[in-house]
Scaffold this motif. Structure first.
Motif, PDB file in Angstrom:
ATOM      1  N   ARG A  38     101.557  11.893 -31.794  1.00 33.94           N
ATOM      2  CA  ARG A  38     102.721  11.505 -32.588  1.00 33.94           C
ATOM      3  C   ARG A  38     103.137  10.115 -32.141  1.00 33.94           C
ATOM      4  O   ARG A  38     102.853   9.688 -31.020  1.00 33.94           O
ATOM      5  CB  ARG A  38     103.875  12.495 -32.415  1.00 33.94           C
ATOM      6  CG  ARG A  38     104.544  12.446 -31.056  1.00 33.94           C
ATOM      7  CD  ARG A  38     105.752  13.393 -30.961  1.00 33.94           C
ATOM      8  NE  ARG A  38     106.450  13.217 -29.705  1.00 33.94           N
ATOM      9  CZ  ARG A  38     107.424  12.339 -29.493  1.00 33.94           C
ATOM     10  NH1 ARG A  38     107.845  11.568 -30.472  1.00 33.94           N
ATOM     11  NH2 ARG A  38     107.995  12.235 -28.309  1.00 33.94           N
ATOM     12  N   HIS A  39     103.808   9.408 -33.037  1.00 38.67           N
ATOM     13  CA  HIS A  39     104.305   8.082 -32.692  1.00 38.67           C
ATOM     14  C   HIS A  39     105.641   8.207 -31.971  1.00 38.67           C
ATOM     15  O   HIS A  39     106.559   8.833 -32.486  1.00 38.67           O
ATOM     16  CB  HIS A  39     104.510   7.231 -33.951  1.00 38.67           C
ATOM     17  CG  HIS A  39     103.244   6.750 -34.554  1.00 38.67           C
ATOM     18  ND1 HIS A  39     102.695   7.304 -35.671  1.00 38.67           N
ATOM     19  CD2 HIS A  39     102.408   5.756 -34.170  1.00 38.67           C
ATOM     20  CE1 HIS A  39     101.576   6.682 -35.968  1.00 38.67           C
ATOM     21  NE2 HIS A  39     101.378   5.730 -35.065  1.00 38.67           N
ATOM     22  N   VAL A  40     105.728   7.639 -30.801  1.00 44.56           N
ATOM     23  CA  VAL A  40     107.002   7.495 -30.108  1.00 44.56           C
ATOM     24  C   VAL A  40     107.679   6.245 -30.658  1.00 44.56           C
ATOM     25  O   VAL A  40     108.879   6.213 -30.898  1.00 44.56           O
ATOM     26  CB  VAL A  40     106.802   7.386 -28.581  1.00 44.56           C
ATOM     27  CG1 VAL A  40     108.111   7.105 -27.875  1.00 44.56           C
ATOM     28  CG2 VAL A  40     106.134   8.640 -28.043  1.00 44.56           C
ATOM     29  N   ARG A  41     106.870   5.211 -30.872  1.00 43.30           N
ATOM     30  CA  ARG A  41     107.320   3.973 -31.502  1.00 43.30           C
ATOM     31  C   ARG A  41     106.230   3.567 -32.491  1.00 43.30           C
ATOM     32  O   ARG A  41     105.103   3.304 -32.097  1.00 43.30           O
ATOM     33  CB  ARG A  41     107.535   2.879 -30.461  1.00 43.30           C
ATOM     34  CG  ARG A  41     108.017   1.555 -31.047  1.00 43.30           C
ATOM     35  CD  ARG A  41     108.193   0.488 -29.979  1.00 43.30           C
ATOM     36  NE  ARG A  41     109.247   0.830 -29.034  1.00 43.30           N
ATOM     37  CZ  ARG A  41     110.529   0.532 -29.206  1.00 43.30           C
ATOM     38  NH1 ARG A  41     110.930  -0.088 -30.287  1.00 43.30           N
ATOM     39  NH2 ARG A  41     111.406   0.844 -28.278  1.00 43.30           N
ATOM     40  N   GLN A  42     106.581   3.539 -33.759  1.00 45.15           N
ATOM     41  CA  GLN A  42     105.642   3.139 -34.801  1.00 45.15           C
ATOM     42  C   GLN A  42     105.126   1.729 -34.517  1.00 45.15           C
ATOM     43  O   GLN A  42     105.843   0.916 -33.931  1.00 45.15           O
ATOM     44  CB  GLN A  42     106.335   3.138 -36.168  1.00 45.15           C
ATOM     45  CG  GLN A  42     106.698   4.501 -36.696  1.00 45.15           C
ATOM     46  CD  GLN A  42     105.503   5.251 -37.250  1.00 45.15           C
ATOM     47  OE1 GLN A  42     104.501   4.673 -37.650  1.00 45.15           O
ATOM     48  NE2 GLN A  42     105.602   6.577 -37.253  1.00 45.15           N
ATOM     49  N   PRO A  43     103.902   1.412 -34.941  1.00 48.59           N
ATOM     50  CA  PRO A  43     103.428   0.035 -34.771  1.00 48.59           C
ATOM     51  C   PRO A  43     104.379  -0.934 -35.470  1.00 48.59           C
ATOM     52  O   PRO A  43     104.766  -0.711 -36.617  1.00 48.59           O
ATOM     53  CB  PRO A  43     102.060   0.034 -35.458  1.00 48.59           C
ATOM     54  CG  PRO A  43     101.642   1.460 -35.498  1.00 48.59           C
ATOM     55  CD  PRO A  43     102.897   2.270 -35.583  1.00 48.59           C
ATOM     56  N   GLU A  44     104.782  -1.964 -34.748  1.00 45.64           N
ATOM     57  CA  GLU A  44     105.670  -2.963 -35.321  1.00 45.64           C
ATOM     58  C   GLU A  44     105.307  -4.335 -34.786  1.00 45.64           C
ATOM     59  O   GLU A  44     104.887  -4.484 -33.648  1.00 45.64           O
ATOM     60  CB  GLU A  44     107.137  -2.642 -35.041  1.00 45.64           C
ATOM     61  CG  GLU A  44     107.492  -2.555 -33.583  1.00 45.64           C
ATOM     62  CD  GLU A  44     108.920  -2.083 -33.344  1.00 45.64           C
ATOM     63  OE1 GLU A  44     109.713  -2.014 -34.299  1.00 45.64           O
ATOM     64  OE2 GLU A  44     109.238  -1.796 -32.191  1.00 45.64           O
TER      65      GLU A  44
END
Length: 149
Positions: A38-44
């Protein structure tokens, strides 16, 4: 959480290889994304200030800004993987974070052999080719002293 004890310098090495992998990491996309995460922090994508030093040891100065993309993922067992990559590639950042998490797990040595070692060998081959091409264009300037009587 199945995290193995990881040597700090070993992790720095694989993070460097992953950050430089670029599109080559895409060849491993299916294998890496086949893991439950799961994403803890989406790619940005954002910007960072790059600092430099004149002559390598002079006073630091702000060289300019560059784009970076970051991502944080967590595997089902709780292992967290991080990535910061130069540029705007969301896919690269996500795959690098997944690889970081997998390399910290119980099967880290397998991922090291199947992912990091081939990528590093490819990077070394390309660097040697680049160095060879640059060496072929090198000019050796020498100073001639003109003898006058």
């Amino acid at each position: 959480m199945q995290t193995a004890k990881i040597d700090h310098t070993q992790r720095q090495r694989w993070m460097q290889v992953l950050a430089r992998a670029g599109q080559d990491l895409g060849d491993y996309s299916d294998i890496l994304r086949g893991q439950a995460f799961r994403h803890v922090r989406q790619p940005e994508t954002g910007m960072v200030m790059v600092r430099g030093r004149m002559g390598g040891d002079g006073a630091p100065f702000n060289l300019g800004e560059m784009s970076v993309t970051r991502c944080v993922v967590q595997l089902r067992d709780g292992t967290t993987g991080y990535s910061y990559v130069a540029g705007r590639s969301i896919e690269h950042a996500e795959l690098a974070a997944l690889a970081d998490a997998l390399l910290q797990g119980a099967e880290g040595s397998r991922w090291q052999a199947d992912l990091i070692d081939p990528l590093q060998a490819l990077q070394h081959t390309r660097a040697a080719l680049r160095d060879g091409q640059a060496a072929a264009t090198r000019v050796d300037f020498t100073t001639l002293v003109r003898g006058e009587d």
